[in-house]
Write a protein that holds these residues in place. Structure first.
Motif, mmCIF file in Angstrom:
data_model
loop_
_atom_site.group_PDB
_atom_site.id
_atom_site.type_symbol
_atom_site.label_atom_id
_atom_site.label_comp_id
_atom_site.label_asym_id
_atom_site.label_seq_id
_atom_site.Cartn_x
_atom_site.Cartn_y
_atom_site.Cartn_z
ATOM 1 N N ASN A 57 0.917 -1.184 -0.035
ATOM 2 C CA ASN A 57 0.034 -0.002 0.014
ATOM 3 C C ASN A 57 0.905 1.298 0.009
ATOM 4 O O ASN A 57 2.121 1.118 0.207
ATOM 5 C CB ASN A 57 -0.961 0.005 1.115
ATOM 6 N N PRO A 58 0.179 2.331 -0.026
ATOM 7 C CA PRO A 58 1.039 3.553 -0.527
ATOM 8 C C PRO A 58 2.011 3.900 0.746
ATOM 9 O O PRO A 58 3.239 4.370 0.616
ATOM 10 C CB PRO A 58 0.101 4.701 -0.537
ATOM 11 N N MET A 59 1.576 3.795 1.785
ATOM 12 C CA MET A 59 2.617 4.062 3.085
ATOM 13 C C MET A 59 3.765 3.411 2.972
ATOM 14 O O MET A 59 4.885 3.738 3.278
ATOM 15 C CB MET A 59 1.545 3.603 4.575
ATOM 16 N N TYR A 60 3.721 1.966 2.728
ATOM 17 C CA TYR A 60 4.875 1.222 2.712
ATOM 18 C C TYR A 60 5.547 0.938 1.479
ATOM 19 O O TYR A 60 6.599 0.859 1.289
ATOM 20 C CB TYR A 60 4.306 -0.382 3.033
ATOM 21 N N PHE A 61 4.907 1.715 0.488
ATOM 22 C CA PHE A 61 5.523 1.984 -1.053
ATOM 23 C C PHE A 61 6.643 3.124 -0.703
ATOM 24 O O PHE A 61 7.979 2.937 -1.302
ATOM 25 C CB PHE A 61 4.398 2.503 -1.753
ATOM 26 N N PHE A 62 6.150 4.132 0.018
ATOM 27 C CA PHE A 62 7.062 5.066 0.430
ATOM 28 C C PHE A 62 8.113 4.800 1.539
ATOM 29 O O PHE A 62 9.319 5.461 1.389
ATOM 30 C CB PHE A 62 6.211 6.422 1.096
ATOM 31 N N LEU A 63 7.813 4.016 2.340
ATOM 32 C CA LEU A 63 8.725 3.779 3.406
ATOM 33 C C LEU A 63 9.849 2.830 2.925
ATOM 34 O O LEU A 63 11.078 2.932 3.067
ATOM 35 C CB LEU A 63 8.107 2.690 4.491
ATOM 36 N N GLY A 64 9.658 1.801 1.800
ATOM 37 C CA GLY A 64 10.513 1.130 1.151
ATOM 38 C C GLY A 64 11.484 2.026 0.173
ATOM 39 O O GLY A 64 12.915 1.851 0.371
ATOM 40 N N ILE A 65 10.835 3.133 -0.437
ATOM 41 C CA ILE A 65 11.967 4.038 -1.163
ATOM 42 C C ILE A 65 12.726 4.678 -0.029
ATOM 43 O O ILE A 65 13.847 5.088 -0.342
ATOM 44 C CB ILE A 65 11.342 4.983 -1.862
ATOM 45 N N LEU A 66 12.222 5.022 1.129
ATOM 46 C CA LEU A 66 12.835 5.918 2.148
ATOM 47 C C LEU A 66 13.943 4.961 2.664
ATOM 48 O O LEU A 66 15.151 5.485 2.922
ATOM 49 C CB LEU A 66 11.943 6.245 3.184
ATOM 50 N N SER A 67 13.852 3.955 3.022
ATOM 51 C CA SER A 67 14.998 2.890 3.434
ATOM 52 C C SER A 67 15.902 2.603 2.494
ATOM 53 O O SER A 67 16.983 2.777 2.676
ATOM 54 C CB SER A 67 14.170 1.336 3.618
ATOM 55 N N PHE A 68 15.667 2.642 0.951
ATOM 56 C CA PHE A 68 16.770 2.534 0.074
ATOM 57 C C PHE A 68 17.373 3.854 0.086
ATOM 58 O O PHE A 68 18.721 3.855 -0.101
ATOM 59 C CB PHE A 68 15.949 2.219 -1.257
ATOM 60 N N ALA A 69 16.602 4.997 0.273
ATOM 61 C CA ALA A 69 17.279 6.349 0.032
ATOM 62 C C ALA A 69 18.280 6.517 1.639
ATOM 63 O O ALA A 69 19.456 7.081 1.285
ATOM 64 C CB ALA A 69 16.223 7.493 0.006
ATOM 65 N N ASP A 70 17.994 5.947 2.481
ATOM 66 C CA ASP A 70 18.586 5.926 3.738
ATOM 67 C C ASP A 70 19.926 5.077 3.569
ATOM 68 O O ASP A 70 20.947 5.485 4.151
ATOM 69 C CB ASP A 70 17.834 5.465 4.989
ATOM 70 N N ILE A 71 19.971 4.059 3.113
ATOM 71 C CA ILE A 71 21.087 3.174 2.839
ATOM 72 C C ILE A 71 22.010 4.060 1.742
ATOM 73 O O ILE A 71 23.143 4.048 1.974
ATOM 74 C CB ILE A 71 20.604 1.897 1.931
ATOM 75 N N CYS A 72 21.582 4.539 0.675
ATOM 76 C CA CYS A 72 22.693 5.601 -0.148
ATOM 77 C C CYS A 72 22.842 6.594 0.712
ATOM 78 O O CYS A 72 23.833 6.981 0.439
ATOM 79 C CB CYS A 72 21.473 6.020 -1.261
#
Length: 325
Positions: A57-72
Motif C-alpha cells: 500500500n502507499p504508506m509502505y511503498f514510500f517507506l521502502g523508497i525511504l529505506s533505500f534512500a537511507d542506505i544510499c
C-alpha cells in the motif's frame, strides 16, 4: 593548517570528528557497527515490504523508497569516514568532494520529500478514508516519488555548480567529517554571496516546503482525531502516525539546528548535530517503524520465517549431497 594554491587542482583534508589519534580506532569501531546496522535494518525493511502482499500500500511503498534512500544517504558519507579513521592522510580530491556533496544533498532531499509524501498519505488515510484508494492510487504515488527524486537531483546540481565556480587559495582543511556545503564555502577565497543567497532562498524553500506539508497534514489529522468520539479510535489513529512523527522530529530537528544559522557560525556542535540526521536517523528509522508498527512487525516475522525455512531447506539439500543416495 596547510596553505596552498587550490584554485585548479585542490585536494581537501577532512578534519573528521576528532583530531586525537587515540580516538580514531574507537570511533572506527563505533561507526562501523552503526553503518552495518543501518544497512541491515533498512535492507530488512525493503525485503519485508517486497515479500508481504499485505504491505503493498502507499504508506509502505514510500517507506521502502525511504529505506533505500537511507542506505544510499549513509553510504555517501560512512565508508569515506571509516577509511579516514584508519589513515593519517585524511584527504579527499576536489572531484570526490563535489561528488560526495552532490549525492549527500540528493538523498537528503529525497528523504525530506518522502517524509512529506508519507505525511500526506496519513492525512488522506485518516481524514478522507473512503476516498483513500482513489486519491492515493499507484499513479499518484509514483508521481510523488518521481518528483521527489527529480527535484532533489536538480536542487543538488544547482548548489554543486555554484560551489564549483569558486576559487580556493587558503586553507584546504575542511572542519567536518564529509564535504558539506557550509564547511567548504568557508574555505573559498572568492565571494560566496551568491551561494549564501541561494542557500537562504531556494535552499531554505526546498526544506520548508515539505516541512510545511508535514505540519499542515498533521494539524488536519489532529483536528480529525480530536473529533473521533471513542478513545480506542483516537489511539488507533495516533498509532498510525507515531512512527512517522518520531522520524520527522529527529530529521528536521537536527537539520534546523545546523542550517538555519549563519555560515560563519558553523561549529563543532553543528558537526555533532549533523551526525544525527546523516548517520543516526538512517540507523534508527527501521527500528522506529518496526517496533511501533504491527503490520511491519508481522511482515518482518514472515520474512524471518521464510529465511529460516529457506536455510533449513538448503541445509537438508547440502546434507543429502554429502551423504549421497
Amino acid at each position: 593548517m596547510e596553505v596552498c594554491n587550490l584554485t585548479r587542482f585542490p585536494e581537501f583534508i577532512l578534519l573528521g570528528l576528532s583530531s586525537r589519534p587515540q580516538d580514531q580506532k574507537p570511533l572506527f569501531a563505533l561507526f562501523l557497527v552503526v553503518y552495518l546496522v543501518t544497512l541491515m535494518g533498512n535492507l530488512l525493511i525493503i525485503l519485508a515490504i517486497r515479500s508481504d502482499p499485505q504491505l503493498q500500500n502507499p504508506m509502505y511503498f514510500f517507506l521502502g523508497i525511504l529505506s533505500f534512500a537511507d542506505i544510499c544517504y549513509t553510504t555517501v558519507i560512512s565508508p569515506k569516514m571509516l577509511v579516514n579513521f584508519l589513515l593519517d592522510a585524511k584527504t579527499i580530491s576536489y572531484a570526490q568532494c563535489l561528488a560526495q556533496m552532490y549525492f549527500f544533498l540528493v538523498f537528503g532531499n529525497i528523504d525530506s520529500y518522502l517524509l512529506a509524501a508519507m505525511a500526506i498519505d496519513r492525512y488522506v488515510a485518516i481524514c478522507n478514508p473512503f476516498h483513500y484508494v482513489t486519491i492515493m492510487n499507484h499513479r499518484r504515488c509514483m508521481s510523488l516519488a518521481i518528483f521527489s527524486i527529480a527535484f532533489s537531483c536538480l536542487h543538488s546540481l544547482l548548489h554543486v555548480i555554484l560551489v564549483n565556480r569558486l576559487t580556493f587559495c587558503a586553507s584546504n582543511v575542511i572542519h567536518h567529517f564529509f564535504c558539506d556545503v557550509s564547511p567548504v564555502l568557508k574555505l573559498a577565497c572568492s565571494s560566496t554571496s551568491v551561494n549564501e543567497v541561494v542557500a537562504m532562498t531556494e535552499g531554505m524553500a526546498s526544506v520548508m516546503v515539505p516541512c510545511a506539508c508535514i505540519i499542515i497534514s498533521y494539524l488536519r489529522i489532529l483536528t480529525t482525531v480530536l473529533n473521533i468520539p471513542s478513545a480506542a479510535g483516537k489511539r488507533k489513529a495516533f498509532s498510525t502516525c507515531s512512527s512517522h512523527l518520531i522520524v520527522v522530529t529527529l530529521f528536521y530537528g537536527s537539520i534546523s539546528y545546523v542550517y538555519f544559522k549563519s555560515l560563519s557560525s558553523y561549529t563543532v556542535k553543528d558537526r555533532i548535530a549533523t551526525i544525527i540526521y546523516t548517520v543516526l536517523t538512517s540507523m534508527l528509522n527501521p527500528f522506529i517503524y518496526s517496533l511501533r508498527n504491527k503490520d511491519m512487525k508481522r511482515g518482518l516475522e514472515k520474512l524471518r520465517s521464510r529465511i529460516k525455512s529457506e536455510m533449513g531447506r538448503l541445509s537438508i539439500t547440502k546434507t543429502n549431497k554429502i551423504h549421497g543416495p
